[in-house]
Scaffold this motif. Structure first.
Motif, PDB file in Angstrom:
ATOM      1  N   GLU A  28       0.830  -1.207   0.000  1.00  0.00           N
ATOM      2  CA  GLU A  28       0.000   0.000   0.000  1.00  0.00           C
ATOM      3  C   GLU A  28       0.864   1.256   0.000  1.00  0.00           C
ATOM      4  OE1 GLU A  28      -3.566   2.126   2.509  1.00  0.00           O
ATOM      5  OE2 GLU A  28      -3.500  -0.051   2.376  1.00  0.00           O
ATOM      6  N   CYS A  29       1.979   1.237   0.732  1.00  0.00           N
ATOM      7  CA  CYS A  29       2.888   2.391   0.728  1.00  0.00           C
ATOM      8  C   CYS A  29       3.492   2.603  -0.660  1.00  0.00           C
ATOM      9  CB  CYS A  29       4.008   2.205   1.756  1.00  0.00           C
ATOM     10  SG  CYS A  29       3.444   2.358   3.450  1.00  0.00           S
ATOM     11  N   ALA A  30       3.680   1.533  -1.400  1.00  0.00           N
ATOM     12  CA  ALA A  30       4.276   1.638  -2.728  1.00  0.00           C
ATOM     13  C   ALA A  30       3.293   2.185  -3.763  1.00  0.00           C
ATOM     14  CB  ALA A  30       4.785   0.277  -3.177  1.00  0.00           C
ATOM     15  N   VAL A  31       1.995   1.916  -3.596  1.00  0.00           N
ATOM     16  CA  VAL A  31       1.036   2.289  -4.637  1.00  0.00           C
ATOM     17  C   VAL A  31       0.135   3.474  -4.279  1.00  0.00           C
ATOM     18  CG1 VAL A  31       0.999  -0.038  -5.604  1.00  0.00           C
ATOM     19  CG2 VAL A  31      -0.703   0.607  -3.896  1.00  0.00           C
ATOM     20  N   ARG A  32       0.119   3.882  -3.014  1.00  0.00           N
ATOM     21  CA  ARG A  32      -0.773   4.983  -2.634  1.00  0.00           C
ATOM     22  C   ARG A  32      -0.324   6.291  -3.274  1.00  0.00           C
ATOM     23  NH1 ARG A  32      -3.052   5.231   3.489  1.00  0.00           N
ATOM     24  NH2 ARG A  32      -2.950   7.458   3.128  1.00  0.00           N
ATOM     25  N   TYR A  33      -1.306   7.064  -3.720  1.00  0.00           N
ATOM     26  CA  TYR A  33      -1.013   8.314  -4.409  1.00  0.00           C
ATOM     27  C   TYR A  33      -0.256   9.295  -3.518  1.00  0.00           C
ATOM     28  CZ  TYR A  33      -1.662  12.681  -6.902  1.00  0.00           C
ATOM     29  OH  TYR A  33      -1.430  13.867  -7.529  1.00  0.00           O
ATOM     30  N   ASP A  34      -0.671   9.420  -2.255  1.00  0.00           N
ATOM     31  CA  ASP A  34      -0.017  10.395  -1.381  1.00  0.00           C
ATOM     32  C   ASP A  34       1.379   9.963  -0.933  1.00  0.00           C
ATOM     33  OD1 ASP A  34      -1.287   8.403   0.060  1.00  0.00           O
ATOM     34  OD2 ASP A  34      -1.699   9.679   1.793  1.00  0.00           O
ATOM     35  N   PHE A  35       1.780   8.722  -1.217  1.00  0.00           N
ATOM     36  CA  PHE A  35       3.133   8.263  -0.896  1.00  0.00           C
ATOM     37  C   PHE A  35       4.041   8.224  -2.126  1.00  0.00           C
ATOM     38  CE2 PHE A  35       1.338   5.587   2.820  1.00  0.00           C
ATOM     39  CZ  PHE A  35       1.373   6.683   3.651  1.00  0.00           C
ATOM     40  N   LYS A  36       3.510   8.544  -3.314  1.00  0.00           N
ATOM     41  CA  LYS A  36       4.315   8.500  -4.536  1.00  0.00           C
ATOM     42  C   LYS A  36       5.481   9.484  -4.434  1.00  0.00           C
ATOM     43  CE  LYS A  36       2.064   5.828  -7.526  1.00  0.00           C
ATOM     44  NZ  LYS A  36       2.539   4.535  -7.828  1.00  0.00           N
ATOM     45  N   GLY A  37       6.677   9.001  -4.747  1.00  0.00           N
ATOM     46  CA  GLY A  37       7.861   9.857  -4.754  1.00  0.00           C
ATOM     47  C   GLY A  37       8.375  10.217  -3.372  1.00  0.00           C
ATOM     48  N   THR A  38       7.913   9.526  -2.336  1.00  0.00           N
ATOM     49  CA  THR A  38       8.378   9.819  -0.976  1.00  0.00           C
ATOM     50  C   THR A  38       9.233   8.660  -0.464  1.00  0.00           C
ATOM     51  OG1 THR A  38       6.474   8.798   0.102  1.00  0.00           O
ATOM     52  CG2 THR A  38       6.260  11.125  -0.510  1.00  0.00           C
ATOM     53  N   GLN A  60       3.656  11.930   8.002  1.00  0.00           N
ATOM     54  CA  GLN A  60       3.637  10.791   7.084  1.00  0.00           C
ATOM     55  C   GLN A  60       4.005   9.496   7.817  1.00  0.00           C
ATOM     56  OE1 GLN A  60       6.659  10.364   3.936  1.00  0.00           O
ATOM     57  NE2 GLN A  60       4.935  10.512   2.498  1.00  0.00           N
TER      58      GLN A  60
END
Length: 165
Positions: A28-38, A60
């Protein structure tokens, strides 16, 4: 029919379900929009039962931990088995927290459990055996009273009652 009945009080989690919960949270951390690029990530050291959670900032980090807790709850793993550490600064303006998974009953807590059981004034014996406590009695009803008491007044981490004979 046995003369004495007993059970063991332990504190452990299902390692397979914990691994599955961590894997789902990592996904979920890999695909969630708000975690993209973090830098939001969870690393799981099964041997030491330690999770290292990394994020860009404290907010976060809390969100990642909340995702992990949700996955644990869905898989039937006790959320209060997580023992949170201190939030520390990591490289590249990120934060990190080491979260340990509680297993076993501490000696001090085992002594408290034995003391609580003795203060109940019912005919049961409690003895400490490594990282568990064995409760013995002649009546099953007495054992059930002890289980109810420990569920209500036990330590803050999860307890399981196993080997009921």
């Amino acid at each position: 029919m046995a003369d004495n009945h007993s059970f063991d009080v332990v504190s452990e989690i299902n390692q397979v379900e914990m691994h599955n919960a961590v894997t789902q949270a990592q996904h979920e951390c890999a695909v969630r929009y708000d975690f993209k690029g973090t830098k939001a990530a969870i690393e799981y050291n099964k041997k030491d039962e330690v999770l290292t959670i990394t994020a860009d900032h404290k907010g976060q980090l809390e969100t990642v931990i909340q995702v992990l807790k949700e996955k644990m709850a869905k898989r039937g793993v006790a959320v209060n088995a997580l023992v949170r550490g201190d939030v520390e600064e990591a490289s590249h303006d990120s934060v990190r927290e080491k979260v340990t998974i509680h297993s076993g009953i501490d000696t001090d807590d085992a002594r408290k459990i034995v003391k609580d059981v003795k203060q109940m004034k019912i005919k049961v014996q409690a003895q400490i055996m490594d990282d568990k406590v064995r409760i013995t009695a002649k009546k099953i009803d007495d054992l059930q009273a002890v289980i109810a008491h420990l569920k209500e007044n036990g330590p803050r981490y999860p307890l399981q009652f196993v080997n009921f004979t």
